[in-house]
Design a protein around this motif. Structure first.
Motif, PDB file in Angstrom:
ATOM      1  N   ALA A  34       0.836  -1.204   0.000  1.00  0.00           N
ATOM      2  CA  ALA A  34       0.000   0.000   0.000  1.00  0.00           C
ATOM      3  C   ALA A  34       0.877   1.262   0.000  1.00  0.00           C
ATOM      4  N   ILE A  35       1.978   1.225   0.745  1.00  0.00           N
ATOM      5  CA  ILE A  35       2.920   2.356   0.761  1.00  0.00           C
ATOM      6  C   ILE A  35       3.539   2.535  -0.618  1.00  0.00           C
ATOM      7  N   LEU A  36       3.965   1.417  -1.233  1.00  0.00           N
ATOM      8  CA  LEU A  36       4.532   1.499  -2.586  1.00  0.00           C
ATOM      9  C   LEU A  36       3.516   2.084  -3.570  1.00  0.00           C
ATOM     10  N   ALA A  37       2.265   1.665  -3.456  1.00  0.00           N
ATOM     11  CA  ALA A  37       1.232   2.145  -4.372  1.00  0.00           C
ATOM     12  C   ALA A  37       0.934   3.632  -4.151  1.00  0.00           C
ATOM     13  N   ARG A  38       0.841   4.032  -2.882  1.00  0.00           N
ATOM     14  CA  ARG A  38       0.460   5.414  -2.599  1.00  0.00           C
ATOM     15  C   ARG A  38       1.587   6.397  -2.867  1.00  0.00           C
ATOM     16  N   TYR A  39       2.805   6.083  -2.398  1.00  0.00           N
ATOM     17  CA  TYR A  39       3.901   7.048  -2.492  1.00  0.00           C
ATOM     18  C   TYR A  39       4.805   6.826  -3.704  1.00  0.00           C
ATOM     19  N   GLY A  40       4.858   5.595  -4.219  1.00  0.00           N
ATOM     20  CA  GLY A  40       5.706   5.318  -5.365  1.00  0.00           C
ATOM     21  C   GLY A  40       4.936   5.105  -6.656  1.00  0.00           C
ATOM     22  N   LYS A  41       3.611   4.970  -6.539  1.00  0.00           N
ATOM     23  CA  LYS A  41       2.733   4.749  -7.702  1.00  0.00           C
ATOM     24  C   LYS A  41       3.089   3.475  -8.475  1.00  0.00           C
ATOM     25  N   VAL A  42       3.545   2.433  -7.739  1.00  0.00           N
ATOM     26  CA  VAL A  42       3.905   1.145  -8.343  1.00  0.00           C
ATOM     27  C   VAL A  42       3.368   0.015  -7.471  1.00  0.00           C
ATOM     28  N   GLU A  43       3.414  -1.198  -8.013  1.00  0.00           N
ATOM     29  CA  GLU A  43       2.962  -2.365  -7.247  1.00  0.00           C
ATOM     30  C   GLU A  43       4.111  -3.088  -6.560  1.00  0.00           C
ATOM     31  N   THR A  44       5.313  -3.052  -7.149  1.00  0.00           N
ATOM     32  CA  THR A  44       6.470  -3.714  -6.547  1.00  0.00           C
ATOM     33  C   THR A  44       7.647  -2.754  -6.500  1.00  0.00           C
ATOM     34  N   ALA A  45       8.586  -3.022  -5.615  1.00  0.00           N
ATOM     35  CA  ALA A  45       9.762  -2.167  -5.469  1.00  0.00           C
ATOM     36  C   ALA A  45      10.610  -2.154  -6.739  1.00  0.00           C
ATOM     37  N   ALA A  46      10.643  -3.244  -7.480  1.00  0.00           N
ATOM     38  CA  ALA A  46      11.449  -3.319  -8.706  1.00  0.00           C
ATOM     39  C   ALA A  46      10.954  -2.350  -9.775  1.00  0.00           C
ATOM     40  N   GLU A  47       9.711  -1.914  -9.683  1.00  0.00           N
ATOM     41  CA  GLU A  47       9.145  -0.989 -10.660  1.00  0.00           C
ATOM     42  C   GLU A  47       9.407   0.475 -10.308  1.00  0.00           C
ATOM     43  N   LEU A  48       9.929   0.751  -9.113  1.00  0.00           N
ATOM     44  CA  LEU A  48      10.140   2.127  -8.665  1.00  0.00           C
ATOM     45  C   LEU A  48      11.196   2.839  -9.507  1.00  0.00           C
ATOM     46  N   ASP A  49      10.963   4.130  -9.745  1.00  0.00           N
ATOM     47  CA  ASP A  49      12.008   4.972 -10.308  1.00  0.00           C
ATOM     48  C   ASP A  49      12.603   5.767  -9.145  1.00  0.00           C
ATOM     49  N   LEU A  50      13.587   6.602  -9.433  1.00  0.00           N
ATOM     50  CA  LEU A  50      14.286   7.321  -8.372  1.00  0.00           C
ATOM     51  C   LEU A  50      13.357   8.269  -7.614  1.00  0.00           C
ATOM     52  N   VAL A  51      12.472   8.927  -8.330  1.00  0.00           N
ATOM     53  CA  VAL A  51      11.539   9.853  -7.673  1.00  0.00           C
ATOM     54  C   VAL A  51      10.617   9.088  -6.726  1.00  0.00           C
ATOM     55  N   GLY A  52      10.061   7.974  -7.191  1.00  0.00           N
ATOM     56  CA  GLY A  52       9.187   7.162  -6.347  1.00  0.00           C
ATOM     57  C   GLY A  52       9.925   6.602  -5.148  1.00  0.00           C
ATOM     58  N   PHE A  53      11.169   6.151  -5.374  1.00  0.00           N
ATOM     59  CA  PHE A  53      11.988   5.637  -4.273  1.00  0.00           C
ATOM     60  C   PHE A  53      12.159   6.716  -3.201  1.00  0.00           C
ATOM     61  N   ASN A  54      12.476   7.929  -3.629  1.00  0.00           N
ATOM     62  CA  ASN A  54      12.675   9.016  -2.664  1.00  0.00           C
ATOM     63  C   ASN A  54      11.396   9.324  -1.895  1.00  0.00           C
ATOM     64  N   HIS A  55      10.247   9.279  -2.547  1.00  0.00           N
ATOM     65  CA  HIS A  55       8.968   9.514  -1.861  1.00  0.00           C
ATOM     66  C   HIS A  55       8.698   8.412  -0.825  1.00  0.00           C
ATOM     67  N   VAL A  56       8.921   7.166  -1.225  1.00  0.00           N
ATOM     68  CA  VAL A  56       8.685   6.040  -0.314  1.00  0.00           C
ATOM     69  C   VAL A  56       9.638   6.120   0.878  1.00  0.00           C
ATOM     70  N   MET A  57      10.920   6.401   0.614  1.00  0.00           N
ATOM     71  CA  MET A  57      11.895   6.472   1.713  1.00  0.00           C
ATOM     72  C   MET A  57      11.592   7.649   2.645  1.00  0.00           C
ATOM     73  N   ARG A  58      11.149   8.753   2.085  1.00  0.00           N
ATOM     74  CA  ARG A  58      10.785   9.898   2.920  1.00  0.00           C
ATOM     75  C   ARG A  58       9.641   9.517   3.856  1.00  0.00           C
ATOM     76  N   TYR A  59       8.656   8.772   3.350  1.00  0.00           N
ATOM     77  CA  TYR A  59       7.545   8.329   4.183  1.00  0.00           C
ATOM     78  C   TYR A  59       8.037   7.356   5.264  1.00  0.00           C
ATOM     79  N   MET A  60       8.882   6.397   4.874  1.00  0.00           N
ATOM     80  CA  MET A  60       9.376   5.407   5.846  1.00  0.00           C
ATOM     81  C   MET A  60      10.246   6.074   6.906  1.00  0.00           C
ATOM     82  N   THR A  61      10.994   7.101   6.524  1.00  0.00           N
ATOM     83  CA  THR A  61      11.787   7.855   7.499  1.00  0.00           C
ATOM     84  C   THR A  61      10.862   8.581   8.473  1.00  0.00           C
TER      85      THR A  61
END
Length: 146
Positions: A34-61
Motif C-alpha cells: 500500500a505504501i509502494l502504491a500510494r507514495y511510489g505509484k507502483v505495485e512492486t519495489a522493482a518498478e520504482l524509479d528514483l523519484v518514487g523511491f525518494n517519496h517512499v523512503m521519505r515516508y518510511m523515514t
C-alpha cells in the motif's frame, strides 16, 4: 521530454534498503505494498524509479526508519576514508581473520599497532590505501601457506 536519469529503475541496493525498512518498521506485506502504491505509484519495489523511491523512503523515514549506513561507514567525510574503503577494509579483515569482528575491536588493535591509528573511524584516505594494501598482502601470504 522526461529526464532519463530520473525515470530509470532503482538499484538492487536501493531495493534491499526498502526491504530493510519494511523489516525494521515491522510492516506486513499488504501495508508495504500500500505504501509502494500510494507514495511510489507502483505495485512492486522493482518498478520504482528514483523519484518514487525518494517519496517512499521519505515516508518510511517519517514513520521512524533510520538507516545504519552512516554509523557503519561514518558517512562521507572530506579527507577521511570513504565508505567503500571502510567496507573493503572490514571485509578484508574478516577474510584474513576468518571470523567476524562486529565491534572492530581486533581491527582497531591492529590499526593502532601497525598503522598508528587509534580506530578505523580515524583512518584518512591516504592511510586507507596503505591499510588496504597491507591487508591484501596479508591475505596473499595466508593463501600461500595453505
Amino acid at each position: 521530454m522526461p529526464d532519463i536519469a530520473l525515470s530509470a529503475t532503482i538499484t538492487k541496493k536501493q531495493i534491499a534498503l526498502l526491504h530493510v525498512a519494511k523489516r525494521d518498521l515491522n510492516l506486513d506485506d499488504d501495508t508495504y505494498r500500500a505504501i509502494l502504491a500510494r507514495y511510489g505509484k507502483v505495485e512492486t519495489a522493482a518498478e520504482l524509479d528514483l523519484v518514487g523511491f525518494n517519496h517512499v523512503m521519505r515516508y518510511m523515514t517519517a514513520c521512524g526508519f533510520r538507516s545504519t549506513w552512516t554509523k557503519r561507514t561514518y558517512g562521507y567525510r572530506p579527507t577521511m576514508a570513504t565508505p567503500p574503503q571502510i567496507d573493503l577494509i572490514r571485509s578484508l579483515w574478516v577474510k584474513w581473520r576468518g571470523a567476524d569482528d562486529p565491534d572492530d575491536a581486533e581491527l582497531n588493535k591492529w590499526l593502532g599497532r601497525f598503522h598508528k591509528v587509534g580506530a578505523l573511524r580515524f583512518v584518512d584516505n591516504k592511510k586507507a590505501a596503505k591499510v588496504i594494501s597491507a591487508l591484501k598482502a596479508m591475505l596473499a601470504r595466508q593463501q600461500d601457506r595453505i
